[in-house]
Design a protein around this motif. Structure first.
Motif, PDB file in Angstrom:
ATOM      1  N   GLY A  11       0.735  -0.838   0.388  1.00 19.33           N
ATOM      2  CA  GLY A  11      -0.368  -0.197   0.281  1.00 19.33           C
ATOM      3  C   GLY A  11       1.010   1.470   0.432  1.00 19.33           C
ATOM      4  N   ARG A  12      -0.027   2.224   0.078  1.00 26.77           N
ATOM      5  CA  ARG A  12       0.205   3.699  -0.063  1.00 26.77           C
ATOM      6  C   ARG A  12       0.136   4.728   1.612  1.00 26.77           C
ATOM      7  NH1 ARG A  12       2.684   5.213  -4.017  1.00 26.77           N
ATOM      8  NH2 ARG A  12       3.981   7.913  -4.011  1.00 26.77           N
ATOM      9  N   ARG A  13       1.385   5.055   2.219  1.00 25.85           N
ATOM     10  CA  ARG A  13       0.694   6.375   2.894  1.00 25.85           C
ATOM     11  C   ARG A  13       0.042   6.906   2.452  1.00 25.85           C
ATOM     12  NH1 ARG A  13       2.998   4.435   9.059  1.00 25.85           N
ATOM     13  NH2 ARG A  13       1.568   2.847   8.886  1.00 25.85           N
ATOM     14  N   THR A  14      -0.390   7.889   3.310  1.00 24.66           N
ATOM     15  CA  THR A  14      -0.507  10.016   2.772  1.00 24.66           C
ATOM     16  C   THR A  14      -0.818  10.466   4.168  1.00 24.66           C
ATOM     17  OG1 THR A  14      -1.125   9.507   0.666  1.00 24.66           O
ATOM     18  CG2 THR A  14      -1.988  11.358   1.745  1.00 24.66           C
ATOM     19  N   TYR A  15      -0.105  10.729   4.056  1.00 19.25           N
ATOM     20  CA  TYR A  15       0.404  12.250   5.445  1.00 19.25           C
ATOM     21  C   TYR A  15      -0.199  13.474   5.304  1.00 19.25           C
ATOM     22  CZ  TYR A  15       3.848   9.847   7.286  1.00 19.25           C
ATOM     23  OH  TYR A  15       4.473   8.307   8.203  1.00 19.25           O
ATOM     24  N   ILE A  16      -1.517  13.406   6.555  1.00 16.42           N
ATOM     25  CA  ILE A  16      -2.553  14.182   6.032  1.00 16.42           C
ATOM     26  C   ILE A  16      -1.815  15.732   6.844  1.00 16.42           C
ATOM     27  CG2 ILE A  16      -4.684  14.983   6.456  1.00 16.42           C
ATOM     28  CD1 ILE A  16      -5.043  12.118   5.938  1.00 16.42           C
ATOM     29  N   THR A  17      -1.904  15.825   8.027  1.00 22.40           N
ATOM     30  CA  THR A  17      -0.776  15.869   9.083  1.00 22.40           C
ATOM     31  C   THR A  17       0.444  15.411   9.379  1.00 22.40           C
ATOM     32  OG1 THR A  17      -2.363  15.664  10.973  1.00 22.40           O
ATOM     33  CG2 THR A  17      -3.179  17.544   9.457  1.00 22.40           C
ATOM     34  N   LYS A  24      -3.818   3.851   2.524  1.00 22.78           N
ATOM     35  CA  LYS A  24      -4.453   2.168   1.386  1.00 22.78           C
ATOM     36  C   LYS A  24      -3.993   1.470   0.898  1.00 22.78           C
ATOM     37  CE  LYS A  24      -4.613   6.802  -1.276  1.00 22.78           C
ATOM     38  NZ  LYS A  24      -3.655   6.962  -0.860  1.00 22.78           N
ATOM     39  N   GLY A  25      -4.332   0.403   0.265  1.00 24.52           N
ATOM     40  CA  GLY A  25      -3.858  -0.598  -0.100  1.00 24.52           C
ATOM     41  C   GLY A  25      -4.484  -2.195  -0.553  1.00 24.52           C
ATOM     42  N   LEU A  26      -3.889  -2.847  -0.796  1.00 22.91           N
ATOM     43  CA  LEU A  26      -4.376  -4.765  -1.232  1.00 22.91           C
ATOM     44  C   LEU A  26      -3.910  -5.771   0.094  1.00 22.91           C
ATOM     45  CD1 LEU A  26      -3.915  -5.208  -4.648  1.00 22.91           C
ATOM     46  CD2 LEU A  26      -5.919  -4.227  -3.524  1.00 22.91           C
ATOM     47  N   VAL A  27      -4.587  -6.145   0.595  1.00 25.15           N
ATOM     48  CA  VAL A  27      -3.551  -6.963   1.986  1.00 25.15           C
ATOM     49  C   VAL A  27      -4.533  -8.818   1.342  1.00 25.15           C
ATOM     50  CG1 VAL A  27      -6.158  -6.642   3.267  1.00 25.15           C
ATOM     51  CG2 VAL A  27      -3.880  -7.349   4.022  1.00 25.15           C
ATOM     52  N   THR A  28      -3.814  -9.590   1.519  1.00 28.05           N
ATOM     53  CA  THR A  28      -4.474 -11.598   1.181  1.00 28.05           C
ATOM     54  C   THR A  28      -4.330 -11.990   2.473  1.00 28.05           C
ATOM     55  OG1 THR A  28      -1.682 -11.889   1.748  1.00 28.05           O
ATOM     56  CG2 THR A  28      -2.735 -11.387  -0.777  1.00 28.05           C
ATOM     57  N   GLY A  29      -4.699 -12.904   2.886  1.00 27.38           N
ATOM     58  CA  GLY A  29      -5.350 -13.711   3.734  1.00 27.38           C
ATOM     59  C   GLY A  29      -6.654 -13.313   4.707  1.00 27.38           C
ATOM     60  N   TYR A  30      -7.873 -12.717   3.463  1.00 27.17           N
ATOM     61  CA  TYR A  30      -8.895 -13.153   4.152  1.00 27.17           C
ATOM     62  C   TYR A  30      -9.298 -14.286   3.184  1.00 27.17           C
ATOM     63  CZ  TYR A  30      -7.855  -9.270   7.292  1.00 27.17           C
ATOM     64  OH  TYR A  30      -6.583  -8.925   8.401  1.00 27.17           O
ATOM     65  N   VAL A  31     -10.670 -13.967   3.458  1.00 25.60           N
ATOM     66  CA  VAL A  31     -11.939 -15.084   2.528  1.00 25.60           C
ATOM     67  C   VAL A  31     -11.444 -14.368   0.797  1.00 25.60           C
ATOM     68  CG1 VAL A  31     -14.610 -15.241   1.766  1.00 25.60           C
ATOM     69  CG2 VAL A  31     -13.792 -14.583   4.522  1.00 25.60           C
ATOM     70  N   MET A  37      -8.167  -2.076   1.284  1.00 21.94           N
ATOM     71  CA  MET A  37      -7.397  -2.528   3.130  1.00 21.94           C
ATOM     72  C   MET A  37      -7.403  -0.912   2.503  1.00 21.94           C
ATOM     73  SD  MET A  37      -4.415  -0.849   4.979  1.00 21.94           S
ATOM     74  CE  MET A  37      -3.547  -1.107   4.090  1.00 21.94           C
ATOM     75  N   LEU A  38      -8.369   0.149   3.728  1.00 20.54           N
ATOM     76  CA  LEU A  38      -8.330   1.156   4.412  1.00 20.54           C
ATOM     77  C   LEU A  38      -7.905   1.831   5.425  1.00 20.54           C
ATOM     78  CD1 LEU A  38      -8.129   4.337   2.700  1.00 20.54           C
ATOM     79  CD2 LEU A  38     -11.176   4.043   3.393  1.00 20.54           C
ATOM     80  N   ARG A  39      -7.137   2.353   6.406  1.00 18.06           N
ATOM     81  CA  ARG A  39      -6.557   2.344   7.719  1.00 18.06           C
ATOM     82  C   ARG A  39      -6.443   3.820   7.778  1.00 18.06           C
ATOM     83  NH1 ARG A  39      -1.681   0.030  10.907  1.00 18.06           N
ATOM     84  NH2 ARG A  39      -1.174   1.082   9.592  1.00 18.06           N
TER      85      ARG A  39
END
Length: 66
Positions: A11-17, A24-31, A37-39
């Motif tokens: 993924g990629r991290r964007t600093y707001i402040t 935001k990105g992609l993750v494996t290992g789920y259904v 992915m978004l955090r």
């Protein structure tokens, strides 16, 4: 992860402040084989949308590096 399996994320991290960031990105290992992915992070605290057995919610957490 919540499925008790290993995950690989990209993924990629964007600093707001200085203290706020958005990952935001992609993750494996789920259904699904690959899941978006978004955090949102504030310092060590984060919030992530979550889904389990067809139910949708949010996950709140603290990230500690060691």
């Amino acid at each position: 992860n919540s499925m008790h399996d290993g995950s690989i994320a990209i993924g990629r991290r964007t600093y707001i402040t200085k203290d706020w960031s958005l990952d935001k990105g992609l993750v494996t290992g789920y259904v699904d084989s690959v899941t978006p992915m978004l955090r949102l992070k504030y310092k060590d605290y984060f919030i992530v949308p979550g889904r389990n057995n067809g139910e949708t919610g949010i996950v709140l957490g603290i990230e500690k590096k060691f």
